[in-house]
Design a protein around this motif. Structure first.
Motif, PDB file in Angstrom:
ATOM      1  N   ASN A  24      68.388  34.799  36.307  1.00 16.63           N
ATOM      2  CA  ASN A  24      68.710  35.192  37.686  1.00 16.63           C
ATOM      3  C   ASN A  24      67.991  34.325  38.715  1.00 16.63           C
ATOM      4  N   LEU A  25      66.804  33.853  38.371  1.00 14.76           N
ATOM      5  CA  LEU A  25      66.106  32.918  39.260  1.00 14.76           C
ATOM      6  C   LEU A  25      66.893  31.599  39.344  1.00 14.76           C
TER       7      LEU A  25
ATOM      8  N   VAL B 280      73.062  38.140  39.725  1.00 16.89           N
ATOM      9  CA  VAL B 280      73.180  37.186  40.843  1.00 16.89           C
ATOM     10  C   VAL B 280      74.553  36.499  40.818  1.00 16.89           C
TER      11      VAL B 280
ATOM     12  N   THR C 127      64.766  37.250  34.054  1.00 19.92           N
ATOM     13  CA  THR C 127      64.293  36.680  35.317  1.00 19.92           C
ATOM     14  C   THR C 127      64.649  35.200  35.404  1.00 19.92           C
TER      15      THR C 127
ATOM     16  N   ASN D 174      58.117  42.382  37.506  1.00 22.11           N
ATOM     17  CA  ASN D 174      59.423  42.859  37.040  1.00 22.11           C
ATOM     18  C   ASN D 174      59.304  44.328  36.636  1.00 22.11           C
TER      19      ASN D 174
ATOM     20  N   GLY E 294      69.685  32.167  41.537  1.00 21.25           N
ATOM     21  CA  GLY E 294      69.213  32.256  42.926  1.00 21.25           C
ATOM     22  C   GLY E 294      68.989  30.862  43.492  1.00 21.25           C
TER      23      GLY E 294
ATOM     24  N   TYR F  30      66.473  38.452  43.888  1.00 25.95           N
ATOM     25  CA  TYR F  30      66.272  37.208  43.132  1.00 25.95           C
ATOM     26  C   TYR F  30      66.388  35.977  44.037  1.00 25.95           C
TER      27      TYR F  30
ATOM     28  N   VAL G 286      60.878  42.887  41.336  1.00 25.40           N
ATOM     29  CA  VAL G 286      62.245  43.156  40.874  1.00 25.40           C
ATOM     30  C   VAL G 286      62.270  44.592  40.359  1.00 25.40           C
TER      31      VAL G 286
END
Ligand SMILES: Nc1ncnc2c1ncn2[C@@H]1O[C@H](COP(=O)(O)OP(=O)(O)OP(=O)(O)O)[C@@H](O)[C@H]1O
Ligand SMILES: [Mg+2]
Length: 374
Positions: free
Chosen positions: A135-136, A337, A132, A284, A139, A349, A320
């Motif tokens: 990918n965050l 991403v 996470t 998640n 993002g 994301y 997610v």
């Protein structure tokens, strides 16, 4: 030839402390760790004596660097604050002076050119925190921000794998390290410095030294956001980190199951204890998205985290799905991403990233009546 610990200690025997005692005999040194030509240790002194020790640290670092075979040396000067001293730093005013472990807190470790440092945390391991976090961060990058990612999980660093980084950071000007750039992110992990197989055993003060070094002695440059992938759990090490790093906020990752939610609650309680705003919860592995047909199945009665967020008065940032692409791509160093930006997964994301920014700009106040301390 790889340098030995004894060679490092011998080099430190030639460096006198402020009172003339050789550093190796000063009692201020942590354990000296030598791995693959990289050397780490810390010098822990009284807060009042930090100034006098700064040049000793510099000389120690230069001496170690000069030992044949040493590729890089990370030497941290850490201060033991005495129990009566007030907490320091503009963001620390409201924070308690000492973490639960009883070890007094030093000043928080800031990085001047970083606008906001946010932690991605979970009460327990394996819920997808690192996946996470990466990918965050991507993002946030897609929203036009300049983003860094710091792997604070020094016990089990993930960034080498998640970003497929095999190269070692270069040194800049002798003592500072250059971060590694990948997919537009500025990244640093202790895993870039040591071999993945090397077991890392850290003693309390070393945790903070390593973190200090990765924050202060890395050329992060100007960043809008730094995402910190925290080690799992809510023990003393995590609490100390939460307290030492001037966090603008924390994002809690949880799976929908009840047990994970209990841990998420502990995570929230930990950040509240040190007055770090909780920016929200991400659920998640929330539902299963069939890779073949795209059909969604709620195999775990999803929605637990959304409900829990409401109950605790913290924002819910998004769900997610459990999806093979997330796992396969993450584990291959190809985060969705970055490598499938048009996929619905990447959009999930990015939506979460937008909510995080919203919360950073105008935080939702926690509902005051809910007590979550356990
Ligand atoms: N949404 C998802 N769908 C499928 N697999 C996922 C998802 N999120 C994470 N995973 C997989 O779950 C495993 C654990 O994820 P990850 O390493 O990110 O968890 P973590 O919470 O950081 O773990 P640790 O506590 O060990 O640091 C990895 O193999 C990852 O690829
Ligand atoms: Mg992790």
């Amino acid at each position: 030839m790889a340098p030995t610990k004894q060679q490092i200690l011998d080099s430190l025997a030639k460096i006198p402390g402020p009172d003339g005692t050789p550093l190796s005999a000063s009692g201020k040194l942590s354990d000296v760790m030598v791995s693959d030509g990289k050397v780490f240790f810390s010098i822990t002194v009284d807060a009042a004596a930090v100034q006098a020790w700064a040049s000793v640290r510099d000389r120690a670092q230069a001496a170690v660097q000069a030992v044949p075979g040493v590729q890089s040396a990370m030497v941290a000067l850490t201060a033991e604050r005495n129990a009566t001293a007030p907490p320091a730093g503009p963001q620390q005013g409201a924070r308690p002076a000492a973490p639960a472990g009883g070890r007094a807190a030093a000043s928080p470790i800031g990085v001047p050119a970083v606008e906001a440092i946010i932690a991605v945390a979970s009460g327990k391991g394996g819920v997808g925190k690192s996946t996470t976090a990466v990918n965050l961060a991507l993002g946030l990058r897609d929203l036009g921000l300049k983003v860094g990612i710091l792997d604070a999980d020094i016990y089990g660093p993930s960034l080498p794998k998640l970003l497929a980084i095999r190269e070692k950071p270069e040194t800049a000007g002798g003592t500072r390290l250059k971060p590694i750039m990948r997919y537009g992110l500025t990244a640093m992990s202790i895993g870039f410095l040591i071999d993945e197989e090397t077991p890392m055993i850290w003693r309390g003060p070393m945790v903070i030294s390593a973190l200090t070094q990765m924050l202060r002695e890395v050329e992060w440059g100007a960043l809008d956001v730094m995402v910190v992938d925290m080690p799992p759990g809510t023990g003393d090490a995590q609490l100390t980190m939460a307290q030492q790093v001037p966090l603008k906020g924390a994002v809690i990752v949880s799976t929908p199951q009840d047990l994970a939610l209990i841990d998420a609650r502990r995570g929230i309680a930990m950040f509240r204890k040190v007055n770090v705003p909780v920016l929200g919860i991400i659920e998640n592995m929330s539902y299963f998205l069939c890779p073949q047909c795209g059909t969604r199945s709620d195999i775990f009665s999803h929605g637990g985290a959304r409900h829990e967020a409401q109950r605790l008065g913290v924002p819910f940032l998004g769900e997610v799905p459990l999806h093979m692409d997330i796992r396969e791509k993450s584990d291959a160093g190809l985060p969705v991403v970055a490598t499938a930006p048009d996929s619905p997964l990447a959009a999930v994301y990015r939506d979460i990233a937008a909510k995080v920014i919203e919360q950073l700009k105008s935080p939702t106040r926690p509902a005051p009546k809910i007590v979550i301390e356990e």
